[in-house]
Motif scaffolding. Structure first.
Motif, PDB file in Angstrom:
ATOM      1  N   GLU A  19      26.828 -29.306  34.355  1.00 56.54           N
ATOM      2  CA  GLU A  19      26.467 -30.289  35.386  1.00 56.54           C
ATOM      3  C   GLU A  19      24.964 -30.569  35.364  1.00 56.54           C
ATOM      4  OE1 GLU A  19      26.821 -30.810  40.246  1.00 56.54           O
ATOM      5  OE2 GLU A  19      27.940 -29.208  39.255  1.00 56.54           O
ATOM      6  N   LYS A  23      22.812 -34.273  34.145  1.00 52.15           N
ATOM      7  CA  LYS A  23      21.819 -34.993  34.957  1.00 52.15           C
ATOM      8  C   LYS A  23      20.586 -35.366  34.150  1.00 52.15           C
ATOM      9  CE  LYS A  23      23.549 -33.127  39.238  1.00 52.15           C
ATOM     10  NZ  LYS A  23      23.345 -32.312  40.407  1.00 52.15           N
ATOM     11  N   GLU A  26      20.838 -38.931  28.523  1.00 49.43           N
ATOM     12  CA  GLU A  26      20.675 -40.377  28.434  1.00 49.43           C
ATOM     13  C   GLU A  26      21.915 -41.039  27.841  1.00 49.43           C
ATOM     14  OE1 GLU A  26      17.184 -41.061  26.098  1.00 49.43           O
ATOM     15  OE2 GLU A  26      15.904 -39.919  27.447  1.00 49.43           O
ATOM     16  N   ALA A  27      22.064 -42.323  28.118  1.00 47.81           N
ATOM     17  CA  ALA A  27      23.159 -43.122  27.562  1.00 47.81           C
ATOM     18  C   ALA A  27      23.119 -43.054  26.037  1.00 47.81           C
ATOM     19  CB  ALA A  27      23.037 -44.567  28.026  1.00 47.81           C
ATOM     20  N   LEU A  52      27.592 -36.223  36.142  1.00 47.78           N
ATOM     21  CA  LEU A  52      27.406 -37.679  36.034  1.00 47.78           C
ATOM     22  C   LEU A  52      27.872 -38.401  37.291  1.00 47.78           C
ATOM     23  CD1 LEU A  52      28.587 -38.365  32.373  1.00 47.78           C
ATOM     24  CD2 LEU A  52      26.239 -38.367  33.240  1.00 47.78           C
ATOM     25  N   GLY A  53      28.513 -37.663  38.191  1.00 49.66           N
ATOM     26  CA  GLY A  53      28.987 -38.262  39.433  1.00 49.66           C
ATOM     27  C   GLY A  53      30.461 -38.621  39.431  1.00 49.66           C
ATOM     28  N   TYR A  54      31.188 -38.219  38.396  1.00 52.00           N
ATOM     29  CA  TYR A  54      32.622 -38.476  38.346  1.00 52.00           C
ATOM     30  C   TYR A  54      33.323 -37.495  39.284  1.00 52.00           C
ATOM     31  CZ  TYR A  54      37.348 -39.057  36.555  1.00 52.00           C
ATOM     32  OH  TYR A  54      38.688 -39.294  36.451  1.00 52.00           O
ATOM     33  N   GLY A  72      30.988 -42.787  37.227  1.00 47.15           N
ATOM     34  CA  GLY A  72      29.785 -41.977  37.413  1.00 47.15           C
ATOM     35  C   GLY A  72      28.548 -42.754  36.993  1.00 47.15           C
ATOM     36  N   ARG A  73      27.439 -42.086  36.878  1.00 46.86           N
ATOM     37  CA  ARG A  73      26.174 -42.713  36.470  1.00 46.86           C
ATOM     38  C   ARG A  73      26.307 -43.398  35.119  1.00 46.86           C
ATOM     39  NH1 ARG A  73      21.875 -40.779  33.374  1.00 46.86           N
ATOM     40  NH2 ARG A  73      22.709 -38.664  33.256  1.00 46.86           N
ATOM     41  N   LEU A  74      27.056 -42.787  34.210  1.00 46.66           N
ATOM     42  CA  LEU A  74      27.334 -43.343  32.884  1.00 46.66           C
ATOM     43  C   LEU A  74      28.797 -43.067  32.560  1.00 46.66           C
ATOM     44  CD1 LEU A  74      24.222 -41.907  31.000  1.00 46.66           C
ATOM     45  CD2 LEU A  74      24.649 -44.337  31.453  1.00 46.66           C
TER      46      LEU A  74
END
Length: 142
Positions: A19, A23, A26-27, A52-54, A72-74
């Motif tokens: 986790e 954070k 990068e993509a 990633l926020g999933y 998520g974020r990506l």
């Protein structure tokens, strides 16, 4: 080339490490996972997706070949290359299209597609030390 090695003592610690790593990722990053059956590759991916926020469940893509985790974020694309034995098989997975998607790829059994991995792939090796203990080594992480 950077190298990080940690020892975790539970599923929660393994997920927590992944986790934190997510954070900072990068993509376009490709994670090439290595580890025996049951070492914790999907557990690592679960923690990574959370980072990633999933918020949904993360499952092994053994039969699906690839699971997509969006929201998520990506975007995260989780591959299982255990049954992939050649370039023709690899093309059928959509792997190359996913690489161009701008998301993050986590590839279990990456040794089966070693020649198709990008040079800058992050290598993650998980070794089983005991029932709950894992040594996780991350190489080439920026």
């Amino acid at each position: 080339m950077s190298k990080i090695t940690v020892v975790t003592h539970s599923r929660l610690e393994t997920e927590g490490f992944a986790e934190k790593l997510a954070k900072q990722t990068e993509a376009g990053t490709v994670f090439a996972m290595r580890g025996d059956l049951g070492a914790g590759k999907t557990c690592f991916t679960s923690g990574f997706a959370k980072g990633l926020g999933y918020t949904g469940d993360v499952n092994s893509p053994t039969f699906a070949i690839v699971n997509e985790y969006l929201g998520g974020r990506l975007p995260l694309y989780h591959f299982d290359m255990y049954r992939i034995s050649g370039w023709e098989d690899l093309y059928t997975t959509g792997y190359f299209e996913y690489m161009e998607s701008g998301g993050i790829l986590i590839i279990e059994w990456s040794e089966n597609i070693a020649s198709a991995l990008p040079e800058d792939a992050v290598l993650v090796t998980i070794k089983t030390l005991g029932e709950n203990d894992r040594e996780i080594t991350v190489e080439n992480f920026k």
